[in-house]
Design a protein around this motif. Structure first.
Motif, PDB file in Angstrom:
ATOM      1  N   ARG A 172       0.813  -1.216   0.000  1.00 29.08           N
ATOM      2  CA  ARG A 172       0.000   0.000   0.000  1.00 29.08           C
ATOM      3  C   ARG A 172       0.845   1.263   0.000  1.00 29.08           C
ATOM      4  NH1 ARG A 172      -3.453  -3.309   3.333  1.00 29.08           N
ATOM      5  NH2 ARG A 172      -2.380  -2.568   5.206  1.00 29.08           N
ATOM      6  N   ILE A 173       1.988   1.243   0.688  1.00 23.98           N
ATOM      7  CA  ILE A 173       2.885   2.399   0.683  1.00 23.98           C
ATOM      8  C   ILE A 173       3.354   2.702  -0.734  1.00 23.98           C
ATOM      9  CG2 ILE A 173       5.238   3.128   1.286  1.00 23.98           C
ATOM     10  CD1 ILE A 173       4.814   1.986   4.034  1.00 23.98           C
ATOM     11  N   VAL A 174       3.788   1.666  -1.460  1.00 26.77           N
ATOM     12  CA  VAL A 174       4.295   1.879  -2.814  1.00 26.77           C
ATOM     13  C   VAL A 174       3.170   2.292  -3.755  1.00 26.77           C
ATOM     14  CG1 VAL A 174       5.571   0.856  -4.724  1.00 26.77           C
ATOM     15  CG2 VAL A 174       6.137   0.210  -2.387  1.00 26.77           C
ATOM     16  N   LEU A 175       1.985   1.716  -3.593  1.00 23.61           N
ATOM     17  CA  LEU A 175       0.845   2.113  -4.427  1.00 23.61           C
ATOM     18  C   LEU A 175       0.511   3.589  -4.233  1.00 23.61           C
ATOM     19  CD1 LEU A 175      -1.665  -0.874  -4.122  1.00 23.61           C
ATOM     20  CD2 LEU A 175      -0.660  -0.010  -6.239  1.00 23.61           C
ATOM     21  N   ARG A 176       0.475   4.035  -2.993  1.00 25.94           N
ATOM     22  CA  ARG A 176       0.068   5.409  -2.696  1.00 25.94           C
ATOM     23  C   ARG A 176       1.072   6.436  -3.196  1.00 25.94           C
ATOM     24  NH1 ARG A 176      -3.736   6.609   1.112  1.00 25.94           N
ATOM     25  NH2 ARG A 176      -2.580   8.469   1.719  1.00 25.94           N
ATOM     26  N   ARG A 177       2.312   6.038  -3.379  1.00 26.24           N
ATOM     27  CA  ARG A 177       3.364   7.010  -3.638  1.00 26.24           C
ATOM     28  C   ARG A 177       3.336   7.557  -5.060  1.00 26.24           C
ATOM     29  NH1 ARG A 177       9.860   6.378  -2.252  1.00 26.24           N
ATOM     30  NH2 ARG A 177      10.347   8.579  -2.631  1.00 26.24           N
ATOM     31  N   PHE A 178       2.748   6.832  -6.018  1.00 23.43           N
ATOM     32  CA  PHE A 178       2.816   7.242  -7.416  1.00 23.43           C
ATOM     33  C   PHE A 178       1.582   6.726  -8.170  1.00 23.43           C
ATOM     34  CE2 PHE A 178       4.198   6.704 -11.840  1.00 23.43           C
ATOM     35  CZ  PHE A 178       4.676   7.972 -12.114  1.00 23.43           C
ATOM     36  N   TRP A 217       0.652   4.760 -10.545  1.00 20.47           N
ATOM     37  CA  TRP A 217       1.063   3.667 -11.431  1.00 20.47           C
ATOM     38  C   TRP A 217      -0.016   3.394 -12.474  1.00 20.47           C
ATOM     39  CZ3 TRP A 217       5.985   2.627 -10.292  1.00 20.47           C
ATOM     40  CH2 TRP A 217       6.424   2.856  -8.974  1.00 20.47           C
ATOM     41  N   THR A 218       0.386   3.173 -13.707  1.00 15.23           N
ATOM     42  CA  THR A 218      -0.603   2.993 -14.773  1.00 15.23           C
ATOM     43  C   THR A 218      -1.474   1.765 -14.536  1.00 15.23           C
ATOM     44  OG1 THR A 218       1.100   1.851 -16.072  1.00 15.23           O
ATOM     45  CG2 THR A 218       0.758   4.185 -16.529  1.00 15.23           C
ATOM     46  N   PHE A 219      -0.904   0.663 -14.050  1.00 14.07           N
ATOM     47  CA  PHE A 219      -1.684  -0.564 -13.872  1.00 14.07           C
ATOM     48  C   PHE A 219      -2.724  -0.439 -12.762  1.00 14.07           C
ATOM     49  CE2 PHE A 219       1.547  -1.125 -10.626  1.00 14.07           C
ATOM     50  CZ  PHE A 219       0.857  -1.732  -9.597  1.00 14.07           C
ATOM     51  N   ALA A 220      -2.536   0.528 -11.876  1.00  9.85           N
ATOM     52  CA  ALA A 220      -3.444   0.690 -10.736  1.00  9.85           C
ATOM     53  C   ALA A 220      -4.363   1.898 -10.870  1.00  9.85           C
ATOM     54  CB  ALA A 220      -2.641   0.803  -9.447  1.00  9.85           C
ATOM     55  N   THR A 221      -4.302   2.610 -11.985  1.00  9.69           N
ATOM     56  CA  THR A 221      -5.117   3.818 -12.159  1.00  9.69           C
ATOM     57  C   THR A 221      -6.521   3.451 -12.607  1.00  9.69           C
ATOM     58  OG1 THR A 221      -3.174   5.153 -12.718  1.00  9.69           O
ATOM     59  CG2 THR A 221      -5.324   6.007 -13.389  1.00  9.69           C
ATOM     60  N   ASN A 251     -21.785  16.398 -10.618  1.00 11.37           N
ATOM     61  CA  ASN A 251     -21.516  15.344 -11.604  1.00 11.37           C
ATOM     62  C   ASN A 251     -20.026  15.002 -11.673  1.00 11.37           C
ATOM     63  OD1 ASN A 251     -24.269  15.246 -12.412  1.00 11.37           O
ATOM     64  ND2 ASN A 251     -23.925  17.052 -13.699  1.00 11.37           N
ATOM     65  N   VAL A 252     -19.460  14.732 -10.534  1.00 10.13           N
ATOM     66  CA  VAL A 252     -18.014  14.563 -10.422  1.00 10.13           C
ATOM     67  C   VAL A 252     -17.609  13.097 -10.594  1.00 10.13           C
ATOM     68  CG1 VAL A 252     -16.093  14.665  -8.775  1.00 10.13           C
ATOM     69  CG2 VAL A 252     -17.620  16.608  -9.032  1.00 10.13           C
ATOM     70  N   SER A 253     -16.503  12.899 -11.310  1.00 12.36           N
ATOM     71  CA  SER A 253     -15.840  11.604 -11.394  1.00 12.36           C
ATOM     72  C   SER A 253     -14.464  11.712 -10.742  1.00 12.36           C
ATOM     73  CB  SER A 253     -15.686  11.159 -12.849  1.00 12.36           C
ATOM     74  OG  SER A 253     -16.951  10.930 -13.443  1.00 12.36           O
ATOM     75  N   ALA A 254     -13.886  10.572 -10.428  1.00  9.22           N
ATOM     76  CA  ALA A 254     -12.584  10.547  -9.765  1.00  9.22           C
ATOM     77  C   ALA A 254     -11.596   9.702 -10.552  1.00  9.22           C
ATOM     78  CB  ALA A 254     -12.710   9.990  -8.356  1.00  9.22           C
ATOM     79  N   GLU A 255     -10.348  10.123 -10.530  1.00  9.40           N
ATOM     80  CA  GLU A 255      -9.239   9.289 -10.991  1.00  9.40           C
ATOM     81  C   GLU A 255      -8.414   8.973  -9.755  1.00  9.40           C
ATOM     82  OE1 GLU A 255      -7.200  10.057 -14.838  1.00  9.40           O
ATOM     83  OE2 GLU A 255      -5.386  10.263 -13.571  1.00  9.40           O
ATOM     84  N   TYR A 256      -8.119   7.702  -9.561  1.00  5.81           N
ATOM     85  CA  TYR A 256      -7.476   7.302  -8.310  1.00  5.81           C
ATOM     86  C   TYR A 256      -6.611   6.067  -8.505  1.00  5.81           C
ATOM     87  CZ  TYR A 256     -11.333   3.904  -8.256  1.00  5.81           C
ATOM     88  OH  TYR A 256     -12.223   2.905  -8.591  1.00  5.81           O
ATOM     89  N   THR A 257      -5.753   5.837  -7.526  1.00  5.32           N
ATOM     90  CA  THR A 257      -4.959   4.615  -7.477  1.00  5.32           C
ATOM     91  C   THR A 257      -5.730   3.582  -6.685  1.00  5.32           C
ATOM     92  OG1 THR A 257      -2.850   5.789  -7.628  1.00  5.32           O
ATOM     93  CG2 THR A 257      -2.806   3.582  -6.679  1.00  5.32           C
TER      94      THR A 257
END
Length: 203
Positions: free
Chosen positions: A41-47, A49-53, A115-121
């Motif tokens: 989770r630390i590494v995911l939160r830090r950037f 990442w395309t595979f997790a977007t 009407n909001v959408s989110a982009e997230y990891t």
């Protein structure tokens, strides 16, 4: 690559013998069980990442929050919220306010935009989805987390921390280079919504 391979990569980097399963009764397996998800989770939160977007339309909540016009439910399996957007605004955090709080059901996003959408990891747990750079970085992050516990050697721990930092920068650059995106000009979205010279500035 699977979870055992990542754990054994971390163990090898600190000079500890490999494990066969995470459920075995060895100290390395116990420590890997304890720290693996934390490190992931630390590494995911830090950037971003395309595979997790991920992108998702947010669910509007019925109550009106104090100091804001709208309340939305935080996305499921969201590890880190990167930006909000709608048909008029992109990258809302850079140009308008929002706040993340919680209620008895979980996290809530407050904003003045509709009407909001989110982009997230996303909280990706399937190792088959990890790219090789992320798995490599995670191996060093896990090594840094477990090194002192298993070796008692602060120099090995510091070495793992340094290698993690160096490799993270390289992996993040590679992930970013895979994309071909130009940051949206906020004034384009403002003009589309309010027109030009009409005196209806949104700020």
């Amino acid at each position: 690559m699977d979870k055992i391979e990542i754990c054994n990569m971390a163990l090898a980097r600190i000079g500890v013998e490999a494990i066969e399963t995470l459920t075995e009764a060895s100290e390395p397996a116990r420590v890997c069980r304890q720290f693996y998800d934390h490190a992931r989770r630390i590494v995911l939160r830090r950037f971003p990442w395309t595979f997790a977007t991920r992108r998702a339309k947010l669910a509007l909540l019925p109550h009106k929050p104090e100091n804001f016009l709208f309340a939305y439910r935080y996305p499921a399996q969201c590890e880190f919220l990167r930006k909000l957007y709608n048909e008029n605004y992109d990258n809302i955090p850079a140009y308008t306010m929002y706040q993340v709080l919680s209620d008895k059901e979980g996290l809530v996003i407050y904003t003045n935009e509709e009407n909001v959408s989110a982009e997230y990891t996303a909280d990706v747990q399937d190792c088959n989805l990890f790219d090789e750079h992320f798995a490599d970085v995670l191996g060093w992050r896990l090594a840094a987390e477990i090194a002192f516990k298993l070796t008692g050697n602060i120099q090995i721990t510091q070495m793992a921390e340094q290698q993690y930092g160096n490799l993270y920068l390289e992996a993040a650059a590679n992930s970013e280079n895979e994309q071909n995106m130009k940051d949206a000009d906020p004034y384009t979205f403002v003009s589309a919504r309010f027109g030009s010279g009409g005196g209806n500035e949104p700020w």
